[in-house]
Design an enzyme around this catalytic site. Structure first.
Site, PDB file in Angstrom:
ATOM      1  CE1 TYR A 240       0.650   1.726   4.263  1.00 24.06           C
ATOM      2  CE2 TYR A 240       1.105  -0.624   4.391  1.00 24.06           C
ATOM      3  CZ  TYR A 240       1.211   0.643   4.913  1.00 24.06           C
ATOM      4  OH  TYR A 240       1.916   0.851   6.069  1.00 24.06           O
ATOM      5  CG  PHE A 250       1.171   9.490   5.414  1.00 24.80           C
ATOM      6  CD1 PHE A 250       0.990   8.445   6.314  1.00 24.80           C
ATOM      7  CD2 PHE A 250       0.125   9.829   4.573  1.00 24.80           C
ATOM      8  CE1 PHE A 250      -0.210   7.763   6.377  1.00 24.80           C
ATOM      9  CE2 PHE A 250      -1.083   9.142   4.625  1.00 24.80           C
ATOM     10  CZ  PHE A 250      -1.249   8.103   5.530  1.00 24.80           C
ATOM     11  CG  ASP A 251       3.054   4.060   6.233  1.00 27.66           C
ATOM     12  OD1 ASP A 251       4.226   3.670   6.109  1.00 27.66           O
ATOM     13  OD2 ASP A 251       2.196   3.447   6.890  1.00 27.66           O
ATOM     14  CB  ILE A 268      -7.977   3.605  10.446  1.00 30.74           C
ATOM     15  CG1 ILE A 268      -7.477   3.320   9.032  1.00 30.74           C
ATOM     16  CG2 ILE A 268      -6.897   4.242  11.302  1.00 30.74           C
ATOM     17  CD1 ILE A 268      -7.001   4.546   8.284  1.00 30.74           C
ATOM     18  CE1 TYR A 294      -3.867   6.410  12.369  1.00 35.07           C
ATOM     19  CE2 TYR A 294      -4.346   7.024  10.100  1.00 35.07           C
ATOM     20  CZ  TYR A 294      -3.785   6.153  11.013  1.00 35.07           C
ATOM     21  OH  TYR A 294      -3.151   5.020  10.572  1.00 35.07           O
ATOM     22  CG  PHE A 310      -4.503   4.456   2.667  1.00 34.83           C
ATOM     23  CD1 PHE A 310      -3.224   4.152   3.108  1.00 34.83           C
ATOM     24  CD2 PHE A 310      -5.340   5.186   3.490  1.00 34.83           C
ATOM     25  CE1 PHE A 310      -2.788   4.573   4.353  1.00 34.83           C
ATOM     26  CE2 PHE A 310      -4.908   5.615   4.745  1.00 34.83           C
ATOM     27  CZ  PHE A 310      -3.624   5.301   5.171  1.00 34.83           C
TER      28      PHE A 310
END
Length: 340
Positions: A240, A250-251, A268, A294, A310
């Site tokens: 992902y 960011f990830d 989440i 979040y 995502f």
């Protein structure tokens, strides 16, 4: 990434929104000298006061410190910032090795001569060391603020530091703190909520995008095996990439070079719901509202009330009765789609 702890309120708040990934610097501007930017000035004032009040024996070269901070604030997006690594090395050597020894000597000197206070001493051995440590301190500080996605004006930020050091601030310590606190606790969450709502409305108009009753947006990019779709208690193996609404990654499991496994009820809410919509071998893009992500507090580089995107490849699905109960996305990091 290791960071020096400053203690100033601005950096404490900013630290809650920082990760080690690359960040956008589009919010950093020079500023208008004729128009005070209160946020930038308050943050500079708070930091300047923190340096002066908490480390009176550190006679920083303020020009070098400000130069370092401005250099970091205006630097481009980088995966590896060698200049920051060098700054950290300088700071770790000084604050972990040199400063403790010199502080012991300083305390002994003060005990021997009660007429001398801590602020009457200078911990630097010479101007070369003073300039090197000051620049590194400023560069690390600027990096932390830049990575927190703050709309800073470098002119007023620097002016705030310099005015505080000279004890000529246009605002008091308390006013600076209250302004910063209000920005992070009230203004920024409200701005993010509005921007996220507008961004999601725009994404919803994209071709192929669908919306669930919860408000989750998704697009099936590759359907996969319709007979093998995960349930909320299953374990999935995925690759992902997570992005903020400005496109900042960011990830990413791709960047780490390997996929990850996790229980769908351990992440989440947007992931738990969204991954049940695609089959094994498929790919899905999720646009997740903050209430399914979040929440009002955010996490790391994810700001309060911030919607996320995502792109996920579902590599495998495993049934499991042992997956742990879902944790609150606002209070606990999700194991997979979470900033490191």
């Amino acid at each position: 990434m290791k960071k020096v702890i400053y203690g100033a309120a601005a950096l404490v708040f900013a630290a809650m929104m920082v990760s080690c990934g690359g960040k956008s610097t589009s919010l950093i501007t020079k500023g208008n000298k004729s128009k005070l930017d209160t946020l930038s000035y308050a943050i500079g004032t708070d930091i300047g006061n923190g340096i002066t009040n908490q480390m009176p024996e550190m006679k920083f070269d303020m020009k070098a410190l400000v130069e370092g901070a401005e250099a970091a604030l205006t630097s481009g997006v980088k995966k590896e910032d060698k200049k920051h690594d060098e700054a950290i090395e300088v700071l770790q050597n000084f604050f972990s090795m040199e400063r403790p020894k010199r502080m012991q000597e300083l305390m002994a000197a003060i005990a021997a001569d009660s007429t001398k206070a801590q602020e009457d001493h200078d911990l630097f051995v010479d101007d070369k060391e003073r300039k090197e440590v000051s620049y590194a301190y400023g560069y690390d500080m600027g990096t932390n603020l830049r990575d927190a996605h703050l709309p800073l004006q470098t002119y007023w930020f620097a002016q705030g530091i310099e005015d505080a050091k000279a004890k000529e601030s246009k605002i008091s310590d308390e006013e600076a703190y209250k302004f910063i606190q209000n920005y992070f606790m009230v203004v920024r969450p409200a701005e993010n909520a509005k921007a996220s709502e507008e961004w999601l409305a725009k994404m919803e108009k994209k071709s192929g995008v669908q919306k669930t009753a919860s408000g989750l947006l998704y697009r099936i990019d590759k359907a996969g095996d319709a007979d093998i779709k995960p349930h909320a208690t299953d374990i999935v193996k995925v690759n992902y990439e997570g992005k903020l609404k400005d496109g900042t990654v960011f990830d990413s499991s791709y960047e780490r070079g390997e996929p990850i496994e996790f229980g769908l009820n351990q992440v989440i809410k947007g992931w738990t719901e969204g991954m049940q919509l695609v089959g094994k071998g498929g790919q899905i893009t999720l646009w997740i509202p903050a209430e399914l992500g979040y929440g009002a507090f955010g996490q790391g580089p994810i700001g309060p009330n911030e919607a996320l995107e995502f792109k996920v490849e579902l590599l495998d699905v495993k049934s499991s009765e042992a997956a742990a109960p879902a944790a609150s996305a606002e209070t606990e990091a999700a194991e997979a789609p979470a900033a490191e």
